[in-house]
Motif scaffolding. Sequence first.
Motif, PDB file in Angstrom:
ATOM      1  N   ALA A 113       0.826  -1.201   0.000  1.00  0.00           N
ATOM      2  CA  ALA A 113       0.000   0.000   0.000  1.00  0.00           C
ATOM      3  C   ALA A 113       0.866   1.258   0.000  1.00  0.00           C
ATOM      4  O   ALA A 113       0.549   2.248  -0.662  1.00  0.00           O
ATOM      5  N   PRO A 129       2.009  -1.933  14.876  1.00  0.00           N
ATOM      6  CA  PRO A 129       0.821  -1.148  14.495  1.00  0.00           C
ATOM      7  C   PRO A 129       1.119  -0.022  13.514  1.00  0.00           C
ATOM      8  O   PRO A 129       0.298   0.274  12.639  1.00  0.00           O
ATOM      9  N   GLU A 132       0.836  -1.523   9.942  1.00  0.00           N
ATOM     10  CA  GLU A 132      -0.251  -2.414   9.529  1.00  0.00           C
ATOM     11  C   GLU A 132      -0.963  -1.950   8.261  1.00  0.00           C
ATOM     12  O   GLU A 132      -1.291  -2.753   7.394  1.00  0.00           O
ATOM     13  N   SER A 133      -1.222  -0.668   8.141  1.00  0.00           N
ATOM     14  CA  SER A 133      -1.957  -0.175   6.976  1.00  0.00           C
ATOM     15  C   SER A 133      -1.063   0.025   5.756  1.00  0.00           C
ATOM     16  O   SER A 133      -1.535  -0.042   4.621  1.00  0.00           O
ATOM     17  N   ARG A 134       0.229   0.227   5.982  1.00  0.00           N
ATOM     18  CA  ARG A 134       1.136   0.536   4.875  1.00  0.00           C
ATOM     19  C   ARG A 134       1.831  -0.700   4.306  1.00  0.00           C
ATOM     20  O   ARG A 134       2.043  -0.794   3.092  1.00  0.00           O
ATOM     21  N   ASN A 135       2.209  -1.644   5.189  1.00  0.00           N
ATOM     22  CA  ASN A 135       2.904  -2.845   4.736  1.00  0.00           C
ATOM     23  C   ASN A 135       1.881  -3.950   4.467  1.00  0.00           C
ATOM     24  O   ASN A 135       1.866  -4.991   5.115  1.00  0.00           O
ATOM     25  N   ARG A 136       1.026  -3.688   3.477  1.00  0.00           N
ATOM     26  CA  ARG A 136      -0.066  -4.575   3.106  1.00  0.00           C
ATOM     27  C   ARG A 136      -0.025  -4.766   1.593  1.00  0.00           C
ATOM     28  O   ARG A 136       0.055  -3.795   0.835  1.00  0.00           O
ATOM     29  N   GLU A 138      -0.948  -4.981  -2.037  1.00  0.00           N
ATOM     30  CA  GLU A 138      -2.048  -4.510  -2.898  1.00  0.00           C
ATOM     31  C   GLU A 138      -2.088  -5.277  -4.211  1.00  0.00           C
ATOM     32  O   GLU A 138      -3.153  -5.531  -4.757  1.00  0.00           O
ATOM     33  N   GLN A 200       9.651  -7.167  10.022  1.00  0.00           N
ATOM     34  CA  GLN A 200       8.323  -6.881   9.490  1.00  0.00           C
ATOM     35  C   GLN A 200       8.010  -7.708   8.245  1.00  0.00           C
ATOM     36  O   GLN A 200       6.998  -7.464   7.575  1.00  0.00           O
TER      37      GLN A 200
END
Length: 255
Positions: A113, A129, A132-136, A138, A200
Amino acid sequence: MSAGRIRRELERRWLAIRLGLAGRVHQYPEILALRRFFEAFAIDALIDVGANEGQYALSARKDGGFGGHIFSFEPNPDVFAILAAKAARDPKWHVFNMALSDFDGTAEFHIMAAHQFSSIAKPAERLDPIFESRNRVEKTVLMQCRRLDGMLDELLRPHGLARPFLKMDTQGHDRAVCEGAGERLGDMIGLQSELAVRPQYQGAVDYRAMIGYLEECGYAPNAFFANNKGHFPLLVEMDGIFLRADLAGEGATSA
């Protein structure tokens, strides 16, 4: 104080001011260390693995005073287009839309992301935390991979280069890059690796194991730096600069 030392001190102060005005003052110790390393060990080639949009290469030029050839590798095709546009203005900056690894072939490359987290490796099942939203993931793309030992002469010989520095920021894949250099890893005067204190990525080597591995390969620590001003209160990653241990006597100078 000699004229040379006065000049160096003024350069350092101006660098600190520029970085502070740009909101990058946290990078000052690392840039100063790289600047000294490049000069003391006459580095003539910078192999920039995981180049993203070229931030490291541009900093090496403008902040680190590096005037040699730069070879940047970036697998993400969208980000590579940005990198290539920047490199087009610099005749000593060469770019490659591929990944370096421990094999020659193709592999899935995971575009996250936040593109700076993209990697051959998949995100860890449990992330801090802040990531979580960035290392997803896509999307994934099929990407060419090369071993560095099979490319090194192609990069260096046409330009008469002999003192390379290997920079790696591959999001959990740095050890594979080193293994792909094989015996040619020892040709590197120095190297820089992103060291995972709190990994990560799946299968990522933690900082203790990576430092031990590099020491087994003949490299001694030169300096360590937290690599992101946002990591608080726990350190997540740091960058380590390493020198080929047999060359330590060459760079033994005062500050």
